[in-house]
Design an enzyme around this catalytic site. Sequence first.
Site, short mmCIF file in Angstrom:
data_model
loop_
_atom_site.label_atom_id
_atom_site.label_comp_id
_atom_site.label_asym_id
_atom_site.label_seq_id
_atom_site.Cartn_x
_atom_site.Cartn_y
_atom_site.Cartn_z
N PHE A 39 0.85 -1.20 0.00
CA PHE A 39 0.00 0.00 0.00
C PHE A 39 0.88 1.25 0.00
O PHE A 39 1.71 1.44 0.90
CB PHE A 39 -0.91 0.00 1.23
N VAL A 77 2.61 -1.74 4.31
CA VAL A 77 2.21 -0.34 4.15
C VAL A 77 3.46 0.52 4.22
O VAL A 77 4.25 0.39 5.16
CB VAL A 77 1.24 0.06 5.28
N CYS A 78 3.65 1.40 3.26
CA CYS A 78 4.81 2.30 3.29
C CYS A 78 4.71 3.22 4.50
O CYS A 78 3.74 3.97 4.64
CB CYS A 78 4.91 3.14 2.02
N ILE A 79 5.72 3.17 5.34
CA ILE A 79 5.64 3.89 6.61
C ILE A 79 5.63 5.42 6.40
O ILE A 79 4.89 6.13 7.07
CB ILE A 79 6.76 3.44 7.58
N ALA A 82 2.31 6.51 5.09
CA ALA A 82 1.28 6.31 6.12
C ALA A 82 1.34 7.40 7.19
O ALA A 82 0.33 8.00 7.52
CB ALA A 82 1.44 4.93 6.75
#
Lengths: 130, 130
Positions: A39, A77-79, A82
């Site tokens: 994501f 999920v790309c930190i 996010a």
Amino acid sequence: MRYAILLMGAPYSTQASHSALRFARAVVARGHRLECVFFYHDGVHNAARLAAPPQDEPHLVDGWIALHTEHGVSLQVCIAAALRRGLMDQREASRHGKAGYSVEAPFELVGLGQLVDLGLDCDRLVTFGP
Amino acid sequence: MESTEAIEGNQREGDILLVLRHAPHGSSWLREGLDIALVGAAFDRKVSLLFMGEGVLALLSGQTSGALGQKGTHPTLQMLEMYDVDALYAESAAMSRFAVAEADLLLTPERVGETAIADLLKHHDLVLTF
């Protein structure tokens, strides 16, 4: 074949997330291996644990979780994408002094390097975006 | 897939092409695309950038951070060289359409037409579009 999905559309705003989830189901139904859904961009909103869509609409977050539970698909999920959009797990929330958290397992916050590795390791990386 | 380009120095196999099709400032597409370029290069991958459509506007020199207070993409573009990302391509038709002259640019991309673009897409192991 080993597949991965890159999802960059926000849930419910555009068709991207719905299409990605249906494609994911089709991949495993055909006997392929779906390694991961990554994501990125507005797609990170798919990891929001507080999402509460009306009951007569598909629940996308639960859909991703079911995919993980039934087929072991990892949900990454790309930190960076996010955090700037208010999506963080308990650890990041405490690090940033926030009262609540919005992401939980099986979604994992990871670095972008994971996407690069995924794209090069899998046979196919299929992107869904708005 | 095989790449026709030689792997330079100690770079790992797996060439990445980033196709950038959004102008800076109006959305985070360009910035989040360039982030992958930096990460890919940091992981010793050979990264090429193809600026297409409105994306060519990212190359115009003299831009600042803009009215929205977001970080501009220029510092990132200027960092590319340090990361050995020097394979830059710009869609020739888009440069004409937006009246972008080579003298207006911050960097010096190679102008490419349809055939060269098709070649680029074919000869990279991972293509990501933003």
